[in-house]
Design a protein around this motif. Structure first.
Motif, PDB file in Angstrom:
ATOM      1  N   SER A  98       0.856  -1.189   0.000  1.00  0.00           N
ATOM      2  CA  SER A  98       0.000   0.000   0.000  1.00  0.00           C
ATOM      3  C   SER A  98       0.889   1.235   0.000  1.00  0.00           C
ATOM      4  CB  SER A  98      -0.889   0.004   1.248  1.00  0.00           C
ATOM      5  OG  SER A  98      -1.573   1.226   1.350  1.00  0.00           O
ATOM      6  N   ASP A  99       0.300   2.370  -0.354  1.00  0.00           N
ATOM      7  CA  ASP A  99       1.073   3.617  -0.354  1.00  0.00           C
ATOM      8  C   ASP A  99       1.233   4.212   1.042  1.00  0.00           C
ATOM      9  OD1 ASP A  99      -1.611   4.339  -0.158  1.00  0.00           O
ATOM     10  OD2 ASP A  99      -1.366   6.168  -1.341  1.00  0.00           O
ATOM     11  N   VAL A 100       0.584   3.617   2.052  1.00  0.00           N
ATOM     12  CA  VAL A 100       0.758   4.051   3.440  1.00  0.00           C
ATOM     13  C   VAL A 100       0.986   2.818   4.310  1.00  0.00           C
ATOM     14  CG1 VAL A 100      -0.661   6.126   3.169  1.00  0.00           C
ATOM     15  CG2 VAL A 100      -1.718   4.020   3.983  1.00  0.00           C
ATOM     16  N   GLU A 101       1.550   3.035   5.482  1.00  0.00           N
ATOM     17  CA  GLU A 101       1.798   1.917   6.384  1.00  0.00           C
ATOM     18  C   GLU A 101       0.493   1.376   6.943  1.00  0.00           C
ATOM     19  OE1 GLU A 101       4.819   2.270   9.351  1.00  0.00           O
ATOM     20  OE2 GLU A 101       5.994   3.638   8.104  1.00  0.00           O
ATOM     21  N   GLY A 102       0.476   0.062   7.149  1.00  0.00           N
ATOM     22  CA  GLY A 102      -0.701  -0.575   7.700  1.00  0.00           C
ATOM     23  C   GLY A 102      -0.569  -2.077   7.588  1.00  0.00           C
ATOM     24  N   SER A 103      -1.675  -2.765   7.832  1.00  0.00           N
ATOM     25  CA  SER A 103      -1.637  -4.230   7.770  1.00  0.00           C
ATOM     26  C   SER A 103      -2.908  -4.752   7.119  1.00  0.00           C
ATOM     27  CB  SER A 103      -1.482  -4.798   9.181  1.00  0.00           C
ATOM     28  OG  SER A 103      -2.561  -4.385   9.995  1.00  0.00           O
ATOM     29  N   PHE A 104      -2.778  -5.980   6.599  1.00  0.00           N
ATOM     30  CA  PHE A 104      -3.901  -6.664   5.973  1.00  0.00           C
ATOM     31  C   PHE A 104      -4.433  -7.709   6.944  1.00  0.00           C
ATOM     32  CE2 PHE A 104      -1.387  -5.095   2.420  1.00  0.00           C
ATOM     33  CZ  PHE A 104      -2.345  -4.597   1.559  1.00  0.00           C
ATOM     34  N   ALA A 105      -5.756  -7.838   7.050  1.00  0.00           N
ATOM     35  CA  ALA A 105      -6.375  -8.833   7.929  1.00  0.00           C
ATOM     36  C   ALA A 105      -7.670  -9.322   7.293  1.00  0.00           C
ATOM     37  CB  ALA A 105      -6.662  -8.213   9.295  1.00  0.00           C
ATOM     38  N   TRP A 106      -7.992 -10.587   7.557  1.00  0.00           N
ATOM     39  CA  TRP A 106      -9.246 -11.140   7.068  1.00  0.00           C
ATOM     40  C   TRP A 106     -10.406 -10.373   7.713  1.00  0.00           C
ATOM     41  CZ3 TRP A 106      -8.983 -14.035   2.985  1.00  0.00           C
ATOM     42  CH2 TRP A 106      -7.880 -14.846   2.760  1.00  0.00           C
ATOM     43  N   LYS A 107     -11.395 -10.056   6.917  1.00  0.00           N
ATOM     44  CA  LYS A 107     -12.559  -9.325   7.431  1.00  0.00           C
ATOM     45  C   LYS A 107     -13.365 -10.207   8.397  1.00  0.00           C
ATOM     46  CE  LYS A 107     -15.616  -5.811   6.538  1.00  0.00           C
ATOM     47  NZ  LYS A 107     -15.417  -4.437   6.705  1.00  0.00           N
ATOM     48  N   LYS A 108     -13.500 -11.478   8.068  1.00  0.00           N
ATOM     49  CA  LYS A 108     -14.209 -12.441   8.935  1.00  0.00           C
ATOM     50  C   LYS A 108     -13.278 -13.637   9.158  1.00  0.00           C
ATOM     51  CE  LYS A 108     -18.826 -11.114   7.445  1.00  0.00           C
ATOM     52  NZ  LYS A 108     -20.086 -11.550   6.848  1.00  0.00           N
ATOM     53  N   PRO A 132      -4.997   0.964   7.920  1.00  0.00           N
ATOM     54  CA  PRO A 132      -3.847   1.863   7.977  1.00  0.00           C
ATOM     55  C   PRO A 132      -3.396   2.100   9.414  1.00  0.00           C
ATOM     56  CG  PRO A 132      -5.830   3.059   7.350  1.00  0.00           C
ATOM     57  CD  PRO A 132      -6.204   1.624   7.477  1.00  0.00           C
ATOM     58  N   THR A 133      -2.101   2.261   9.591  1.00  0.00           N
ATOM     59  CA  THR A 133      -1.564   2.565  10.912  1.00  0.00           C
ATOM     60  C   THR A 133      -2.133   3.891  11.401  1.00  0.00           C
ATOM     61  OG1 THR A 133       0.456   1.373  10.365  1.00  0.00           O
ATOM     62  CG2 THR A 133       0.578   2.904  12.220  1.00  0.00           C
ATOM     63  N   ASP A 134      -2.233   4.867  10.508  1.00  0.00           N
ATOM     64  CA  ASP A 134      -2.783   6.179  10.838  1.00  0.00           C
ATOM     65  C   ASP A 134      -4.283   6.183  10.518  1.00  0.00           C
ATOM     66  OD1 ASP A 134      -3.438   8.827  11.233  1.00  0.00           O
ATOM     67  OD2 ASP A 134      -2.019   9.633   9.766  1.00  0.00           O
ATOM     68  N   ALA A 135      -5.062   5.514  11.369  1.00  0.00           N
ATOM     69  CA  ALA A 135      -6.503   5.412  11.140  1.00  0.00           C
ATOM     70  C   ALA A 135      -7.229   6.739  11.330  1.00  0.00           C
ATOM     71  CB  ALA A 135      -7.098   4.352  12.057  1.00  0.00           C
ATOM     72  N   ASN A 136      -6.587   7.719  11.937  1.00  0.00           N
ATOM     73  CA  ASN A 136      -7.212   9.031  12.099  1.00  0.00           C
ATOM     74  C   ASN A 136      -7.305   9.783  10.784  1.00  0.00           C
ATOM     75  OD1 ASN A 136      -7.561   8.778  14.895  1.00  0.00           O
ATOM     76  ND2 ASN A 136      -5.474   9.465  15.271  1.00  0.00           N
ATOM     77  N   ASN A 137      -6.365   9.516   9.867  1.00  0.00           N
ATOM     78  CA  ASN A 137      -6.312  10.270   8.616  1.00  0.00           C
ATOM     79  C   ASN A 137      -6.554   9.432   7.363  1.00  0.00           C
ATOM     80  OD1 ASN A 137      -5.680  12.945   9.614  1.00  0.00           O
ATOM     81  ND2 ASN A 137      -3.743  12.066  10.286  1.00  0.00           N
TER      82      ASN A 137
END
Length: 182
Positions: free
Chosen positions: A138-148, A166-171
């Motif tokens: 992704s173009d920003v830091e974060g992680s992938f997780a199964w929705k269910k 995204p790591t920065d869930a505020n923005n």
């Protein structure tokens, strides 16, 4: 003779009265020209999207139906870096006195997923949680997780929902994609 100086704009003006033959001498008198008190209005500001830098949208300021020139006011922005509610304030100057404020919204940005993650194969009867996700970009830091993650996949499937958090869930908003699994 009567001579005026600086009697056009809001500032200290001067009148000089001088005698003409047979009178002589001059009298100088200063007086203040006060600025006009107005109630300016800022036109509506469209929502903007978070960019990581302070946002300073162009504004239009009116006095009634008359457009005011930029030289007639100063502009100050507040809370205009992160997603949420930002504000802009104008303070009149020069020939005018008064102020106005307006708010605008900075919306969360949506990350761009340039490569979906790959899912590790699972055994029949295992839940999605037992499959690791790897390699997503992704173009920003974060992680992938199964929705269910508790869901048990069927043998023949089109894939299952994965959420990029995204790591920065505020923005930044979360993004949902579909990842195939065997």
């Amino acid at each position: 003779t009567v001579k005026y100086e600086k009697n056009v704009n809001a500032e200290t003006a001067k009148i000089s009265v001088c005698g003409i033959n047979p009178y002589s001498g001059c009298k100088n008198v200063e007086f203040e020209i006060a600025p006009i008190s107005i109630n300016p209005a800022i036109s509506a500001i469209e929502n903007m999207t978070y960019t990581g830098v302070a946002l300073t949208p162009s504004i239009t300021v009116y006095n009634g139906g008359s457009l005011l020139e930029v030289s007639n006011y100063t502009v100050e922005y507040a809370n205009n870096l992160n997603a949420g509610t930002a504000s802009v304030t104008v303070n009149m100057n020069g020939n005018y006195v008064g102020s106005a404020a307006a708010i605008f919204t900075i919306e969360k940005a949506t990350p761009v997923i340039s490569q979906n993650p790959k899912a590790r194969d699972v055994l029949i009867g295992e839940a999605l949680a037992s499959s690791d996700l790897s390699g997503g970009i992704s173009d920003v830091e974060g992680s992938f997780a199964w929705k269910k993650p508790e869901m048990i996949p069927v043998l023949e499937n089109e894939g299952y929902a994965v959420e990029f958090i995204p790591t920065d869930a505020n923005n930044y908003n979360s993004v949902e994609i579909v990842v195939p699994i065997k």
